[in-house]
Design an enzyme around this catalytic site. Structure first.
Site, PDB file in Angstrom:
ATOM      1  CG  HIS A 110      -1.900   0.967   1.432  1.00 49.10           C
ATOM      2  ND1 HIS A 110      -1.643   2.270   1.801  1.00 49.10           N
ATOM      3  CD2 HIS A 110      -3.249   0.887   1.285  1.00 49.10           C
ATOM      4  CE1 HIS A 110      -2.786   2.933   1.880  1.00 49.10           C
ATOM      5  NE2 HIS A 110      -3.780   2.119   1.568  1.00 49.10           N
ATOM      6  CG  ASP A 150       0.679  -2.347   6.179  1.00 54.01           C
ATOM      7  OD1 ASP A 150      -0.270  -2.483   6.964  1.00 54.01           O
ATOM      8  OD2 ASP A 150       0.587  -1.723   5.099  1.00 54.01           O
ATOM      9  CD  GLN A 196      -6.773  -4.471   4.372  1.00 52.76           C
ATOM     10  OE1 GLN A 196      -7.681  -5.196   4.779  1.00 52.76           O
ATOM     11  NE2 GLN A 196      -6.953  -3.202   4.102  1.00 52.76           N
ATOM     12  CB  CYS A 243      -3.738   3.224  -1.495  1.00 53.13           C
ATOM     13  SG  CYS A 243      -4.949   4.477  -1.175  1.00 53.13           S
ATOM     14  CE  LYS A 281      -7.220  -0.317   6.532  1.00 53.57           C
ATOM     15  NZ  LYS A 281      -7.976   0.060   5.330  1.00 53.57           N
TER      16      LYS A 281
HETATM   17  N1  PMP Z   1      -1.688  -0.721   4.583  1.00 54.61           N
HETATM   18  C1  PMP Z   1      -2.641  -1.491   4.051  1.00 54.61           C
HETATM   19  C2  PMP Z   1      -2.283  -2.861   3.565  1.00 54.61           C
HETATM   20  C3  PMP Z   1      -3.938  -1.012   3.948  1.00 54.61           C
HETATM   21  O1  PMP Z   1      -4.901  -1.763   3.403  1.00 54.61           O
HETATM   22  C4  PMP Z   1      -4.254   0.283   4.442  1.00 54.61           C
HETATM   23  C5  PMP Z   1      -5.656   0.843   4.368  1.00 54.61           C
HETATM   24  N2  PMP Z   1      -6.258   0.730   3.123  1.00 54.61           N
HETATM   25  C6  PMP Z   1      -3.214   1.032   5.004  1.00 54.61           C
HETATM   26  C7  PMP Z   1      -1.964   0.497   5.065  1.00 54.61           C
HETATM   27  C8  PMP Z   1      -3.455   2.404   5.543  1.00 54.61           C
HETATM   28  O2  PMP Z   1      -4.279   2.352   6.665  1.00 54.61           O
HETATM   29  P1  PMP Z   1      -4.836   3.697   7.309  1.00 54.61           P
HETATM   30  O3  PMP Z   1      -5.449   4.472   6.193  1.00 54.61           O
HETATM   31  O4  PMP Z   1      -5.840   3.213   8.306  1.00 54.61           O
HETATM   32  O5  PMP Z   1      -3.678   4.410   7.933  1.00 54.61           O
END
Ligand code: PMP
Length: 406
Positions: free
Chosen positions: A123, A200, A203, A364, A226
């Protein structure tokens, strides 16, 4: 899970009974954010109504009660992820802030030419902070590729390590492909080369139990929103040894021991990394989301989501021209797909007109889209409250949308 169990769970989420476009809403954008059970919302309301006072600041009763509530969540999270102490649990704004904190603070020790290993499925939150660090320090980013199923090329991962490698940072689960990476093995390999690891977990944390001691990672980050929790809150787990050595990320109130104009000393962990007033209401209410997950049981959540995903995927593949991106065995409950040359936005819009909420676009993860040679995908993702009837409604809507757009 039994039908009655799902119905009882759905009862905790009033939003699930709303309509979109005059039809019962089918919410399949859980990867972006999951819905929030009533007990979390009630806790937020209860705190704003009866408890609100700033934390760690006062001797008065309200402030102490609020501090206890916030610190109760810290202990809940510590136990939930099996960290060795509450000083290793830092509250952030979310996954994004957690990674920025590590890249900025831990990364301040890196020098020009040092190498950080990432993967092509990251991401943007696990790419751009490292690029900002690269612009400041001259570090070099090395990127692990994927195979046709969307699994990491682990041979290449191992081959990227050399004497200049200072960090490996990768997702536990891909938000596009659903691939569950073998993070424990990847961490062990990095450690054998003397390289620390950030994972990270944005997910992974909503879909599986996380044991940071078992994984043995140096840093693990995730977001509450999430995980059926409030927005604007996340957790950075870090090994005490590193957190103690690292400089603060932001300066301000709460993170200091003593301030003079000549010199400032910092607070103990975890407060050294928690400058300013946190979202203490959300943090306190996050404990209720963990309570919800524990009550339902993570194994049951995962099994239900997996079964639903498999069923949906099987039915989707009957639609001519449908391609699924991410087919790794044991993948998480995420389905990214395209149908023929229909643009994902068109599909997403026609699904919305039938009450089905899915995500469309690059998710993203633009470098991953480039790697796959596509502009974006449509993504359907599941949570514990989704049902087989909703999966059928999605398939019917998708079949209709595809017929119109083909
Ligand atoms: N890493 C991953 C794999 C994600 O799916 C996301 C959220 N889509 C993020 C980071 C970023 O998370 P946040 O917007 O809650 O900071």
């Amino acid at each position: 899970m039994e039908k009655e169990d799902i119905e009882r769970i759905r009862g905790e989420f009033p939003i699930l009974s709303r309509e979109v476009a005059g039809r019962p809403m089918v919410y399949l954008d859980n990867t972006a954010t999951s819905q929030t059970p009533g007990r979390v919302v009630s806790e937020i309301e209860r705190i704003y109504t009866h408890e609100k006072a700033n934390v760690h600041r006062g001797v008065h009763t309200l402030s102490q009660e609020m501090t206890d509530l916030q610190e109760h969540t810290r202990e809940t999270i510590r136990g939930y992820i099996n960290a060795s102490g509450v000083d290793e649990v830092i509250f952030t704004r979310g996954t994004t802030e957690g990674i920025n904190l590590v890249a900025s603070s831990f990364g301040s020790r890196f020098k020009s030419g040092d190498e950080v290993i990432l993967t092509v499925m990251e991401h943007h939150a696990n790419i751009v902070p490292w690029q900002l660090l690269r612009d400041r320090t001259g570090i070099v980013l090395r990127v692990v590729d994927i195979n046709e199923r969307g699994e990491l090329d682990l041979e290449q991962y191992r081959s990227l390590f050399n004497e200049r490698t200072v960090m490996a940072s990768f997702c536990h689960v891909s938000n596009v492909l659903g691939t569950v990476n073998p993070v424990k093995e990847m961490t062990a390999y990095a450690h054998a080369q003397g390289v620390p690891v950030l994972i990270d977990g944005a997910q992974a944390s909503p879909h599986m139990l996380i044991d940071v001691a078992d994984i043995d990672c140096d840093f693990y980050v995730f977001s509450a929103h999430k995980m059926y929790g409030p927005t604007g809150i996340g957790v950075l787990y870090g090994k005490r040894r590193w957190l103690e050595e690292m400089p603060p990320y932001q300066g301000g109130g709460e993170m200091i021991a003593k301030v003079t104009f000549e010199h400032t000393t910092y607070a103990e962990l975890p407060f050294k990394f928690e400058a300013g007033t946190p979202d203490f209401v959300g943090i306190a209410a996050f404990a209720k989301a963990i309570e919800f997950i524990r009550e339902v049981g993570m194994e049951r959540i995962a099994a239900h989501e997996h079964e639903l995903m498999e069923y949906t995927q099987k039915r989707m593949l009957e639609i001519p021209g449908l391609r699924i991106f991410g087919t790794a065995p044991g993948k998480s409950a995420v389905i990214s797909f395209l149908v023929g040359d229909i643009h994902p936005y068109d599909l997403g819009m026609l699904l919305d007109k039938q009450g089905v909420e899915v995500r469309t676009g690059h998710h993203c993860a633009m470098p991953l889209m480039d790697r796959l040679g596509i502009p974006g995908t449509v993504r359907a993702s599941f949570a514990v409250y989704n049902t087989r009837e909703e999966a059928d409604a999605f398939i019917n809507a998708l079949t209709r949308a595809t017929a119109i757009l083909s």
